[in-house]
Write a protein that holds these residues in place. Structure first.
Motif, short mmCIF file in Angstrom:
data_model
loop_
_atom_site.label_atom_id
_atom_site.label_comp_id
_atom_site.label_asym_id
_atom_site.label_seq_id
_atom_site.Cartn_x
_atom_site.Cartn_y
_atom_site.Cartn_z
N MET A 223 42.62 48.22 57.89
CA MET A 223 42.41 46.94 57.51
C MET A 223 42.37 47.28 55.75
SD MET A 223 38.68 45.29 57.89
CE MET A 223 38.80 44.95 59.46
N LYS A 224 43.17 45.96 55.35
CA LYS A 224 43.45 46.13 53.87
C LYS A 224 42.41 45.18 53.35
CE LYS A 224 46.82 44.28 50.33
NZ LYS A 224 47.99 43.77 50.26
N ILE A 225 41.50 45.92 52.42
CA ILE A 225 40.22 45.46 51.81
C ILE A 225 40.62 45.53 50.15
CG2 ILE A 225 37.84 45.68 51.38
CD1 ILE A 225 37.80 47.28 54.20
N ALA A 226 40.57 44.37 49.76
CA ALA A 226 40.62 44.11 48.36
C ALA A 226 39.45 44.34 47.69
CB ALA A 226 41.28 42.70 47.75
N VAL A 227 39.22 45.03 46.45
CA VAL A 227 38.07 45.46 45.97
C VAL A 227 38.16 44.91 44.18
CG1 VAL A 227 36.12 47.15 45.04
CG2 VAL A 227 37.44 47.23 47.27
N ALA A 228 37.57 43.88 43.93
CA ALA A 228 37.47 43.29 42.72
C ALA A 228 36.35 44.00 42.02
CB ALA A 228 37.13 41.72 42.86
N GLY A 229 36.81 44.43 40.78
CA GLY A 229 35.81 45.47 40.02
C GLY A 229 35.98 46.81 40.61
N GLY A 230 36.99 47.17 41.09
CA GLY A 230 37.07 48.41 41.61
C GLY A 230 37.16 49.58 40.89
N THR A 231 37.21 49.44 39.49
CA THR A 231 37.19 50.55 38.59
C THR A 231 35.64 50.67 37.98
OG1 THR A 231 38.03 49.01 36.85
CG2 THR A 231 39.52 50.37 38.03
N GLY A 232 34.99 49.91 38.39
CA GLY A 232 33.50 49.69 37.79
C GLY A 232 32.66 50.93 38.33
N LEU A 233 31.41 50.92 38.03
CA LEU A 233 30.40 51.68 38.41
C LEU A 233 30.38 51.80 40.04
CD1 LEU A 233 28.15 53.73 38.06
CD2 LEU A 233 26.68 51.81 37.86
N THR A 234 29.92 50.50 40.46
CA THR A 234 30.01 50.33 41.93
C THR A 234 31.16 50.36 42.78
OG1 THR A 234 27.98 48.97 41.58
CG2 THR A 234 28.74 48.73 43.74
N GLY A 235 32.22 49.70 42.00
CA GLY A 235 33.54 49.64 42.79
C GLY A 235 34.19 50.68 43.16
N ASP B 133 47.61 36.39 43.51
CA ASP B 133 48.41 36.12 44.77
C ASP B 133 48.89 37.23 45.29
OD1 ASP B 133 47.18 33.47 44.86
OD2 ASP B 133 48.97 32.80 43.50
N ALA B 134 49.83 38.02 44.49
CA ALA B 134 50.56 39.23 45.03
C ALA B 134 49.51 40.48 45.45
CB ALA B 134 51.44 39.87 43.81
N ALA B 135 48.47 40.58 44.76
CA ALA B 135 47.40 41.57 45.33
C ALA B 135 46.74 41.26 46.42
CB ALA B 135 46.39 41.94 44.23
N LEU B 136 46.54 40.16 46.80
CA LEU B 136 45.66 39.66 48.06
C LEU B 136 46.71 39.47 49.05
CD1 LEU B 136 42.79 37.68 46.81
CD2 LEU B 136 42.85 40.10 47.09
N ALA B 137 47.87 39.45 48.93
CA ALA B 137 48.78 39.09 50.07
C ALA B 137 48.81 40.19 51.20
CB ALA B 137 50.24 39.40 49.66
N GLY B 138 48.35 39.57 52.54
CA GLY B 138 48.08 40.36 53.58
C GLY B 138 46.86 41.06 53.63
N LEU C 156 39.33 33.99 42.01
CA LEU C 156 39.07 35.01 43.08
C LEU C 156 39.14 34.29 44.49
CD1 LEU C 156 39.49 38.02 43.72
CD2 LEU C 156 36.80 38.36 43.45
N ILE C 157 38.16 33.44 44.50
CA ILE C 157 38.03 32.78 45.93
C ILE C 157 39.05 31.81 46.13
CG2 ILE C 157 36.72 30.68 45.16
CD1 ILE C 157 35.57 32.87 48.11
N GLY C 158 39.72 31.35 45.14
CA GLY C 158 41.06 30.40 45.36
C GLY C 158 42.28 31.16 45.66
N ALA C 159 42.39 32.50 45.39
CA ALA C 159 43.60 33.33 45.74
C ALA C 159 43.08 33.66 47.15
CB ALA C 159 43.60 34.31 44.71
N ALA C 160 41.96 33.96 47.63
CA ALA C 160 41.59 34.64 49.00
C ALA C 160 41.96 33.40 49.85
CB ALA C 160 39.98 34.72 48.65
#
Length: 249
Positions: free
Chosen positions: A1-13, A45-50, A79-83
């Motif tokens: 499953m392809k899961i995109a994580v916004a803020g993926g370099t932060g403490l929680t991310g 848009d490119a990052a969320l493709a698929g 983010l919600i628009g691109a999703a």
């Protein structure tokens, strides 16, 4: 499953990404370092493709209402628009227990983030979690004076790793809208947490002065109001795990 994580370099991310990868998923980090800018929408848009799922743990460090609202409104809208354009099937957002009960500039921004998710076309889940164990330290870090002024409120702090685990669980489940609130195992006094943190060497030694803040963190407004997941790591457990040598230096 392809899961995109916004803020993926932060403490929680970072922990969400590690957890997802350890479970055999393919997390995609949405960050400027990966060519994605939430504030302009560039690269989204490119990052969320698929992508099947988006987990939003993006954040801004501020106590200014205008900054918080601008960040969560702008980043959330992009983010919600691109999703939506990418056909994402599930949008998971991390929020805060009590965000709608405590008058706080930062919380105003988080409420705006929630509103954008609710109004979007992507099926969603919002997880409200209690404060992390470092909350008392965060409150004192912005006080340069000879005393630390700490609200009298009570919290039920949760380990950030347990929050990451819960978000990873929710990401692969069906959208729930408002998920049951996540909290730590034990209620704590913020004032007592601050004093124990100082005693452990995690903050500058000085007197802690309790204060009552109208409309703030008093009266249990940061505590969960119903049943839900409860972590196992206590504040004392967390203190024992920390290396405060840098703070003492």
């Amino acid at each position: 499953m392809k899961i995109a994580v916004a803020g993926g370099t932060g403490l929680t991310g970072r922990l969400v990404v590690e957890t997802l990868r350890g479970r055999g998923h393919a997390p995609v980090v949405l960050s400027r370092g990966q060519g994605v800018d939430l504030m302009t929408g560039s690269g989204l848009d490119a990052a969320l493709a698929g992508a099947d799922v988006v987990v939003d743990v993006s954040n801004v460090s501020t106590m200014k209402k205008s900054v918080a609202v601008n960040f969560f409104d702008t980043a959330g809208t992009h983010l919600i628009g691109a999703a939506e354009r990418a056909g994402v099937q599930h949008f998971v957002t991390l929020s805060i227990v009590g965000v709608d009960r405590v008058k706080n500039p930062y919380y105003t921004g988080k409420l705006r983030q929630e509103q954008i998710v609710r109004a979007g076309a992507v099926p969603w889940t919002i997880l409200r979690a209690t404060q992390f164990h470092d909350f008392a330290g965060q409150l004192m870090s912005g006080m340069p004076g000879p005393i630390a002024i700490v609200p009298k409120g009570r919290v039920q702090p949760v380990a950030v790793g347990e929050v990451a685990e819960a978000l990873a669980d929710l990401a692969v489940q069906a959208p729930q809208k408002m998920a049951p609130e996540l909290a730590g195992p034990r209620e704590e006094s913020l004032v007592d947490m601050a004093r124990r943190l100082i005693a452990a060497g995690g903050a500058r030694r000085r007197p802690v002065v309790p204060v009552h803040i109208p409309g703030g963190m008093n009266g249990g407004r940061l505590l969960p109001t119903g049943p839900g997941l409860r972590g196992t790591v206590t504040f004392d457990d967390w203190l024992k795990e920390q290396d405060f040598s840098a703070a003492r230096a």
